[in-house]
Write a protein that holds these residues in place. Structure first.
Motif, PDB file in Angstrom:
ATOM      1  N   GLY A   1      16.641 -58.143   4.276  1.00 55.57           N
ATOM      2  CA  GLY A   1      15.285 -57.863   3.836  1.00 55.57           C
ATOM      3  C   GLY A   1      14.330 -57.465   4.941  1.00 55.57           C
ATOM      4  N   ARG A   2      14.835 -56.776   5.965  1.00 56.72           N
ATOM      5  CA  ARG A   2      14.009 -56.358   7.099  1.00 56.72           C
ATOM      6  C   ARG A   2      13.689 -54.874   7.018  1.00 56.72           C
ATOM      7  NH1 ARG A   2      16.720 -55.863  11.093  1.00 56.72           N
ATOM      8  NH2 ARG A   2      18.813 -56.601  10.567  1.00 56.72           N
ATOM      9  N   SER A   3      12.579 -54.472   7.626  1.00 50.92           N
ATOM     10  CA  SER A   3      12.260 -53.056   7.747  1.00 50.92           C
ATOM     11  C   SER A   3      13.020 -52.468   8.931  1.00 50.92           C
ATOM     12  CB  SER A   3      10.756 -52.851   7.934  1.00 50.92           C
ATOM     13  OG  SER A   3      10.325 -53.477   9.129  1.00 50.92           O
ATOM     14  N   ILE A   4      13.025 -51.143   9.028  1.00 51.36           N
ATOM     15  CA  ILE A   4      13.708 -50.443  10.114  1.00 51.36           C
ATOM     16  C   ILE A   4      12.713 -49.527  10.829  1.00 51.36           C
ATOM     17  CG2 ILE A   4      15.965 -50.517   8.954  1.00 51.36           C
ATOM     18  CD1 ILE A   4      15.491 -47.575   8.142  1.00 51.36           C
ATOM     19  N   PRO A   5      12.990 -49.133  12.068  1.00 55.91           N
ATOM     20  CA  PRO A   5      12.116 -48.164  12.744  1.00 55.91           C
ATOM     21  C   PRO A   5      12.093 -46.832  11.995  1.00 55.91           C
ATOM     22  CG  PRO A   5      13.547 -49.257  14.317  1.00 55.91           C
ATOM     23  CD  PRO A   5      14.047 -49.645  12.955  1.00 55.91           C
ATOM     24  N   ASP A   6      10.977 -46.141  12.040  1.00 57.86           N
ATOM     25  CA  ASP A   6      10.860 -44.891  11.279  1.00 57.86           C
ATOM     26  C   ASP A   6      11.556 -43.707  11.959  1.00 57.86           C
ATOM     27  OD1 ASP A   6       9.197 -44.197  13.374  1.00 57.86           O
ATOM     28  OD2 ASP A   6       7.386 -43.970  12.161  1.00 57.86           O
ATOM     29  N   THR A   7      12.241 -43.983  13.074  1.00 55.42           N
ATOM     30  CA  THR A   7      12.977 -42.919  13.776  1.00 55.42           C
ATOM     31  C   THR A   7      14.456 -42.877  13.391  1.00 55.42           C
ATOM     32  OG1 THR A   7      13.325 -44.466  15.609  1.00 55.42           O
ATOM     33  CG2 THR A   7      11.449 -42.959  15.776  1.00 55.42           C
ATOM     34  N   TRP A   8      14.901 -43.797  12.527  1.00 57.11           N
ATOM     35  CA  TRP A   8      16.316 -43.891  12.200  1.00 57.11           C
ATOM     36  C   TRP A   8      16.755 -42.911  11.118  1.00 57.11           C
ATOM     37  CZ3 TRP A   8      18.024 -49.745  11.865  1.00 57.11           C
ATOM     38  CH2 TRP A   8      17.876 -50.322  13.133  1.00 57.11           C
ATOM     39  N   ALA A   9      15.901 -42.723  10.109  1.00 54.94           N
ATOM     40  CA  ALA A   9      16.367 -42.003   8.916  1.00 54.94           C
ATOM     41  C   ALA A   9      15.202 -41.388   8.158  1.00 54.94           C
ATOM     42  CB  ALA A   9      17.128 -42.959   8.003  1.00 54.94           C
ATOM     43  N   LEU A  10      15.544 -40.518   7.213  1.00 52.04           N
ATOM     44  CA  LEU A  10      14.591 -39.947   6.265  1.00 52.04           C
ATOM     45  C   LEU A  10      14.947 -40.425   4.869  1.00 52.04           C
ATOM     46  CD1 LEU A  10      14.652 -36.230   7.525  1.00 52.04           C
ATOM     47  CD2 LEU A  10      13.148 -38.085   8.310  1.00 52.04           C
ATOM     48  N   ASP A  11      13.949 -40.496   3.984  1.00 49.76           N
ATOM     49  CA  ASP A  11      14.241 -40.868   2.594  1.00 49.76           C
ATOM     50  C   ASP A  11      14.762 -39.645   1.826  1.00 49.76           C
ATOM     51  OD1 ASP A  11      12.049 -39.281   1.882  1.00 49.76           O
ATOM     52  OD2 ASP A  11      10.727 -40.991   1.511  1.00 49.76           O
ATOM     53  N   ALA A  12      14.998 -39.797   0.542  1.00 53.77           N
ATOM     54  CA  ALA A  12      15.594 -38.719  -0.256  1.00 53.77           C
ATOM     55  C   ALA A  12      14.699 -37.488  -0.331  1.00 53.77           C
ATOM     56  CB  ALA A  12      15.900 -39.225  -1.665  1.00 53.77           C
ATOM     57  N   GLN A  13      13.408 -37.670  -0.043  1.00 50.36           N
ATOM     58  CA  GLN A  13      12.472 -36.532  -0.040  1.00 50.36           C
ATOM     59  C   GLN A  13      12.277 -35.943   1.362  1.00 50.36           C
ATOM     60  OE1 GLN A  13      11.668 -39.490  -1.959  1.00 50.36           O
ATOM     61  NE2 GLN A  13      12.706 -38.266  -3.543  1.00 50.36           N
ATOM     62  N   GLY A  14      13.062 -36.415   2.336  1.00 49.41           N
ATOM     63  CA  GLY A  14      12.987 -35.882   3.684  1.00 49.41           C
ATOM     64  C   GLY A  14      11.837 -36.414   4.506  1.00 49.41           C
ATOM     65  N   ARG A  15      11.304 -37.590   4.104  1.00 50.91           N
ATOM     66  CA  ARG A  15      10.176 -38.174   4.831  1.00 50.91           C
ATOM     67  C   ARG A  15      10.642 -39.351   5.674  1.00 50.91           C
ATOM     68  NH1 ARG A  15       6.967 -39.033  -0.730  1.00 50.91           N
ATOM     69  NH2 ARG A  15       8.812 -40.365  -0.887  1.00 50.91           N
ATOM     70  N   LYS A  16       9.963 -39.604   6.797  1.00 51.60           N
ATOM     71  CA  LYS A  16      10.263 -40.773   7.611  1.00 51.60           C
ATOM     72  C   LYS A  16      10.067 -42.032   6.779  1.00 51.60           C
ATOM     73  CE  LYS A  16       9.094 -39.013  12.226  1.00 51.60           C
ATOM     74  NZ  LYS A  16       8.255 -39.250  13.428  1.00 51.60           N
ATOM     75  N   THR A  17      10.894 -43.030   7.023  1.00 45.63           N
ATOM     76  CA  THR A  17      10.786 -44.271   6.261  1.00 45.63           C
ATOM     77  C   THR A  17      11.124 -45.483   7.122  1.00 45.63           C
ATOM     78  OG1 THR A  17      11.538 -45.455   4.273  1.00 45.63           O
ATOM     79  CG2 THR A  17      13.188 -44.123   5.434  1.00 45.63           C
ATOM     80  N   THR A  18      10.490 -46.610   6.801  1.00 45.68           N
ATOM     81  CA  THR A  18      10.844 -47.891   7.418  1.00 45.68           C
ATOM     82  C   THR A  18      11.573 -48.783   6.417  1.00 45.68           C
ATOM     83  OG1 THR A  18       8.706 -48.858   6.805  1.00 45.68           O
ATOM     84  CG2 THR A  18       8.856 -47.799   8.971  1.00 45.68           C
ATOM     85  N   ASP A  19      11.839 -48.256   5.226  1.00 42.89           N
ATOM     86  CA  ASP A  19      12.508 -49.007   4.157  1.00 42.89           C
ATOM     87  C   ASP A  19      14.008 -48.742   4.203  1.00 42.89           C
ATOM     88  OD1 ASP A  19      13.462 -50.150   1.865  1.00 42.89           O
ATOM     89  OD2 ASP A  19      12.152 -49.056   0.491  1.00 42.89           O
TER      90      ASP A  19
END
Length: 346
Positions: free
Chosen positions: A192-210
């Motif tokens: 249940g932790r957040s992640i740095p926003d430099t690791w991945a993009l969401d399905a819409q191609g946006r930076k995410t911490t989720d």
């Protein structure tokens, strides 16, 4: 909370044997995960135990299968995993490479029909402990966008290299060709932790911490085009040369529990003694390491380190203090103890 290494080891081996493994294979299987945790590579540690057994329970992996190893030339080996457990297959393939390298100086193996083999550094470190240089790589399900692309086409496609030294700890490079390994996102989801926003993009191609959004999105290659090139080369070796699936056709290992993975590995081992005395090599490596470590640190840095040095220090500490087990992992362990009739010691 931390628990003694040997308590975790004994529990894991007992469950594995009850699940159908031989005692020999159970030792390798659990030792791989424990070594990952000792080195603080928790994404590939005992948190994966339940997932591996779930694949067995649903028929995606054959816990009793043994690899077919064929030496096609003095220095060449082909291995069919027969959909066996990745850790034991990779260990036995590396052992075969070590044996061949002792005779010929260099050995190279391809492995197909394999599954997730856990902590890749485990295998190359085993070779380095015997005075050899070793390389290992594997392909994985598509999670990473190629450089310039907008959807996943390649896996995290990790590679591991180990080089022995003399008085210094061995050099160990163990890394994904994405910014981070998928297991780090899976662990963040579990805890249940957040992640740095430099690791991945969401399905819409946006930076995410989720991490949940990242899991359905896309990871990014490290170093832009450089990481992409290395990842693609690994896919060529594991797919086109070894005969396994390419990353685009490997099922998501811990989400698709019914379909065999057919992951590919490649391994190379060099017997240093066939080129020069091992002692001469180790002295040369030590001198090189010392010259590198003598480099003045940059602002914000305490010292220059050799790859694997942080993990080596962590191992010494964790052996004495124990391994951290999160509440979700302990819950899984309790379920396994009930399912397989093994005492819950935690």
């Amino acid at each position: 909370m931390k628990f003694p290494v040997e308590t975790i080891r004994a529990f894991g081996e007992a469950v594995s044997v009850k699940a159908g493994m031989t005692p020999e294979n159970a030792k390798i299987f659990i030792d791989n995960m424990i070594n990952a945790d000792l080195r603080n590579v928790r994404s590939h540690g005992i948190t994966k135990f339940r997932g591996y057994l779930s694949r067995v329970e649903h028929g995606a992996s054959d816990i009793k299968a043994e690899p077919t190893i064929i030496r096609t030339a003095p220095s060449a080996l082909t291995v069919d995993s027969n959909n066996g457990m990745g850790t034991t297959v990779a260990w036995k393939a590396m052992e075969a490479c070590i044996d061949a390298a002792r005779e010929t100086g260099v050995a190279f193996a391809t492995i197909k029909n394999a599954s997730h083999h856990g902590f890749g550094g485990y295998y190359v470190m085993h070779a380095a402990e015997q005075g050899m240089i070793a390389f290992e790589a594997c392909n994985t399900p598509k999670l990473v966008a190629p450089f310039g692309g907008a959807k996943p086409m390649l896996g995290t496609n990790p590679l591991s290299i180990a080089v022995p030294a003399g008085k210094h700890p061995m050099l160990v490079c163990d890394m994904a060709t994405s910014v981070v390994a998928k297991g780090k996102i899976a662990l963040a989801m579990k805890e249940g932790r957040s992640i740095p926003d430099t690791w991945a993009l969401d399905a819409q191609g946006r930076k995410t911490t989720d991490p949940v959004a990242a899991n359905t999105g896309v990871l990014l290659p490290f170093g832009g085009p450089k990481g992409y090139a290395i990842s693609l080369i690994i896919d060529v070796l594991c797919h086109s040369l070894a005969g396994a699936n390419d990353s685009q056709h490997i099922p998501r290992v811990f989400e698709n529990l019914e379909e065999p993975s057919n992951i590919g590995y490649v391994m190379c081992v060099i017997d240093i003694r066939k080129f020069l005395p091992l002692e001469d090599f180790e002295q040369s490596v030590d001198a090189l390491f010392e010259s590198i470590k003598a480099c003045p640190p940059a602002e914000g840095s305490n010292a220059v380190l050799i790859p694997g040095e942080i993990e080596y220090e962590a191992t010494q500490k964790n052996r004495s203090e124990g391994i951290e087990l999160s509440e979700p992992v302990l819950k899984e362990f309790h379920e396994l103890s009930e399912k397989y009739g093994v005492e819950f010691p935690f």
